[in-house]
Scaffold this active site. Structure first.
Site, PDB file in Angstrom:
ATOM      1  N   HIS A 245     101.957  31.860  29.886  1.00 20.23           N
ATOM      2  CA  HIS A 245     102.123  30.796  31.220  1.00 20.23           C
ATOM      3  C   HIS A 245     101.550  32.356  32.785  1.00 20.23           C
ATOM      4  CE1 HIS A 245     103.478  27.919  28.271  1.00 20.23           C
ATOM      5  NE2 HIS A 245     104.550  28.691  28.093  1.00 20.23           N
TER       6      HIS A 245
HETATM    7  O1  RIB Z   1     107.334  27.089  30.218  1.00 19.62           O
HETATM    8  C1  RIB Z   1     106.614  28.092  30.731  1.00 19.62           C
HETATM    9  C2  RIB Z   1     107.786  29.491  31.645  1.00 19.62           C
HETATM   10  O2  RIB Z   1     109.119  29.232  31.290  1.00 19.62           O
HETATM   11  C3  RIB Z   1     107.109  30.497  32.205  1.00 19.62           C
HETATM   12  O3  RIB Z   1     107.769  30.990  33.594  1.00 19.62           O
HETATM   13  C4  RIB Z   1     108.398  31.091  30.795  1.00 19.62           C
HETATM   14  O4  RIB Z   1     108.256  32.374  31.556  1.00 19.62           O
HETATM   15  C5  RIB Z   1     109.228  30.342  30.956  1.00 19.62           C
HETATM   16  O5  RIB Z   1     109.965  30.965  32.316  1.00 19.62           O
END
Ligand code: RIB
Ligand code: CA
Length: 316
Positions: A245
């Site tokens: 992500h």
């Molecule tokens: O949903 C994914 C996000 O939430 C990313 O930033 C992961 O590190 C968590 O913080």
């Protein structure tokens, strides 16, 4: 030597994918002048996200970058964490230790206020890799700092994809939707990279081999972290690989041509109930409201992993 394209503050809750994002950013000094890393509670408690940010800084060989600890809890709601995804220490797949270099004195919120207040207009980019609590607190206390912001680039939200912490909410937004509303209403230039995008930037055996072939510490750390991190998502969503992500935010700054999106009108739901933390993307402008966010919905996934690999190769 040309000046880096961005003066950048990275706000983060490391976090497995946060560490990958931090290493990618630290490996790209010709483009990203990282002013500071600011930490927030999110994936795990603040003391651990702050330790993990210092660890990433050590692995990246950039102990010149100050790390400021920020908010230990959301604006209003009860804290929510994700140890089931990121492990109790917030860093799956690796053994953590106490990093050499400590935290910078002062708080992340104080740093954001002081730095953004003194910055030339629209000169500083903020990468938000976790809940938006720190920036929201800074904007509440000193609304004028919005003038110092060039762009806020957020990993967060979901629309067509659905949520990853509730059926409709993505974790970073669910962890502090009120903070996201404060940032959204501040009028700063905002770009969101939601699950709709990040669930297409998936690891694979070939891409993990590409990283393992780097033969350096950075490659080993990222492979060990991702191997442990992606397993849960792959099983939960039946995906052929796991999403990285937060690194997508940094890649977007480095090579925006890899990404595509559209201007939309975005709302965040902070009402108690089943849609708490949902981002509502008005995809066809049904409400006739002015667009307030650039919503990145697609990218060249192999181009992303090629960028990640070639940049991590630069590190120790
Ligand atoms: O949903 C994914 C996000 O939430 C990313 O930033 C992961 O590190 C968590 O913080
Ligand atoms: Ca994160």
């Amino acid at each position: 030597m040309l000046r880096p394209s961005f003066d950048l503050i990275i706000d983060t809750d490391p976090g497995a994918d946060d560490v990958v994002a931090l290493l990618l950013a630290m490996a790209s000094p010709e483009t990203l002048n990282i002013l500071a890393i600011t930490t927030v509670a999110g994936n795990v408690r603040l003391d651990k996200t702050s330790r993990n940010a210092r660890l990433a800084r050590e692995w990246g060989g950039r102990e010149d970058i100050p790390v400021y600890a920020g908010a230990s809890r959301p604006l209003l709601r009860a804290p929510v964490y994700a140890p089931d995804i990121h492990g109790e220490e917030g860093l799956p797949g690796v053994t953590v230790h106490e990093p050499r270099q400590g935290l910078a004195p002062g708080s992340a919120v104080g740093y954001l206020i002081d730095t953004l207040s003194a910055a030339p207009p629209h000169s500083i980019t903020v990468a938000m890799l976790g809940p938006q609590t720190n920036l929201a607190l800074a904007l509440i206390q000193a609304p004028h700092i919005a003038l110092g912001i060039k762009e806020v680039v957020v990993m967060g939200g979901a629309h067509f994809n659905g949520g990853n912490i509730t059926p409709v909410a993505e974790f970073n937004l669910f962890a502090d939707p009120e903070a996201a509303e404060v940032v959204l209403s501040s009028g700063v230039k905002l770009t969101y990279l939601p699950l709709d995008l990040t669930h297409t930037l998936l690891t694979s055996d070939a891409r993990m081999q590409q990283l393992a072939a780097l033969g350096n510490q950075a490659g080993r750390v990222v492979v060990d972290i991702l191997n442990a991190y992606v397993a849960t998502d792959m099983q939960r969503y039946g995906l052929p690989g796991g999403p990285v992500h937060d690194a997508s935010v940094i890649a977007y700054l480095l090579k925006p041509e890899l990404f595509a999106g559209r201007q939309i009108y975005l709302q965040v739901d902070s009402r108690e109930g089943p849609t708490y933390g949902q981002t509502i993307a008005d995809w066809h402008n049904a409400l006739g409201q002015p667009n307030n966010v650039t919503w990145i919905a697609s990218a060249d996934a192999q181009g992303f992993f090629d960028l990640l690999s070639t940049r991590l190769a630069r590190l120790q």
